[in-house]
Design an enzyme around this catalytic site. Structure first.
Site, PDB file in Angstrom:
ATOM      1  CE1 TYR A 137      -4.203   2.394  -7.957  1.00 59.92           C
ATOM      2  CE2 TYR A 137      -4.364   4.359  -6.280  1.00 59.92           C
ATOM      3  CZ  TYR A 137      -4.447   2.730  -6.795  1.00 59.92           C
ATOM      4  OH  TYR A 137      -3.529   1.579  -6.231  1.00 59.92           O
ATOM      5  CB  VAL A 189      -6.972  -2.107   1.736  1.00 57.31           C
ATOM      6  CG1 VAL A 189      -5.456  -2.462   1.096  1.00 57.31           C
ATOM      7  CG2 VAL A 189      -7.231  -1.298   0.807  1.00 57.31           C
TER       8      VAL A 189
HETATM    9  N1  GLN Z   1      -7.233   1.897  -3.500  1.00 53.55           N
HETATM   10  C1  GLN Z   1      -6.151   1.752  -2.144  1.00 53.55           C
HETATM   11  C2  GLN Z   1      -5.064   2.764  -2.738  1.00 53.55           C
HETATM   12  O1  GLN Z   1      -3.953   3.075  -3.389  1.00 53.55           O
HETATM   13  C3  GLN Z   1      -5.893   0.364  -2.911  1.00 53.55           C
HETATM   14  C4  GLN Z   1      -4.035  -0.158  -1.934  1.00 53.55           C
HETATM   15  C5  GLN Z   1      -4.717  -1.953  -1.871  1.00 53.55           C
HETATM   16  O2  GLN Z   1      -5.725  -2.478  -1.943  1.00 53.55           O
HETATM   17  N2  GLN Z   1      -4.007  -2.608  -1.575  1.00 53.55           N
HETATM   18  O3  GLN Z   1      -4.245   3.209  -1.140  1.00 53.55           O
END
Ligand code: GLN
Length: 315
Positions: free
Chosen positions: A190, A260
């Protein structure tokens, strides 16, 4: 509409986005992301008939983050079929933050949708016995038509060092029997998928392939099945902007997914892909420039899903 009118609308949209930037903040819960330049703003539009519009910081690389959730979901749907995937993860808007575990713990026995972390972790876990990260990266490169896409090791290490919340979600999923494969391997896949680099241009390409029913318009190669693409676009519309998805659907009305890192991918069915990059985020974790920018494009070019009468055709 002539070319000049279209260009003016794109510039106005950029201006609307730029005005919002001071009200946002770059993500800092993944420390490496806090190094992003808050003032970056890029807009890229690729149409099915081959037109390309790029304004601003469209070549700057940043991490795809949650936009990778649509890629992992697509691969899971194609490897397992809909029934098996949706037996483990629902398709309902959550109304909660992307990294919430409240509903999962208290009221639901499966993640509400594959666009929030609990859902994407579930989907990533399902993929473990089917594909390697290298294979996923190769496929992501094709979907984004981006041969330069790589793992950003600094962002990956930074997230791995600050992963308690996702780890909590993943072990909760394991305790409920939803995650059946190794939890740490799940978190790793992930996080690696979230740490792939893209540009506003690669996101416009991804949006275009989704708009074009899963077919790369430059080669004619089908990369995803029609049913997969329909489902992804529907989930982008209903859940792609987390707990702003309803508002975004009303005012913008273009299926969109945020990350994000500051990226947004939008897809105007049968017509175009739009990539936006601006790392200043609103309190929901969506790029703050995106909403005013895309709302302007949607209204002026008539791109809303229920008001489609595109003005992009050049007279
Ligand atoms: N890698 C980030 C997380 O797991 C992705 C979150 C996002 O882009 N909203 O928090």
């Amino acid at each position: 509409m002539d070319k000049k009118e279209i260009q003016t609308i794109l510039e106005e949209a950029m201006e609307k986005g730029r005005e919002a930037i001071p009200y946002g903040e770059v993500a800092s819960y993944i420390p490496e992301l806090s190094k992003a330049d808050k003032n970056h703003l890029g807009l890229c539009i690729y149409t099915k008939d081959g037109r390309r519009y790029s304004i601003g910081d469209t070549n700057v690389r940043f991490t795809i983050q949650s936009i990778s959730k649509i890629i992992t979901l697509a691969v899971a749907l194609e490897s397992y079929g809909f029934d098996e995937v949706f037996e483990k993860v629902d398709v309902e808007p959550s109304g909660e933050a992307f990294n919430s575990l409240i509903d999962l713990d208290l009221s639901s026995n499966k993640p509400l949708n594959p666009m929030i972390n609990s859902g994407a972790l579930t989907v990533s876990s399902m993929l473990l016995p089917k594909v390697t990260f290298s294979e996923m990266k190769l496929f992501a490169k094709k979907l984004c038509m981006d041969p330069d896409m790589e793992l950003d090791k600094d962002v990956y290490n930074s997230e791995k060092a600050n992963i308690s919340r996702n780890r909590a979600i993943a072990y909760l999923l394991e305790s409920k029997g939803i995650i059946e494969n190794d939890v740490e391997d799940t978190l790793d896949l992930y996080t690696k998928m979230c740490s792939l680099t893209v540009t506003a241009e690669s996101l416009a390409n991804l949006g275009l392939i989704l708009a074009n029913d899963g077919i790369d318009p430059t080669t004619g190669t089908r990369l995803l099945k029609t049913e997969t693409v329909h489902t992804i676009k529907t989930i982008m519309l209903t859940c792609g902007m987390y707990d702003s998805s309803g508002e975004f659907a009303v005012y913008v009305g273009i299926p969109t997914k945020s990350g994000v890192g500051g990226g947004l991918v939008s897809t105007v069915d049968k017509e175009m892909g739009i990539g936006v990059f601006s790392p200043a985020l609103d309190e929901k974790g969506n790029c703050i420039a995106g909403r005013p920018l895309l709302e302007h494009l949607s209204k002026k070019l008539r791109l809303h899903i229920f008001d489609r009468s595109s003005k992009m055709d050049i007279e």
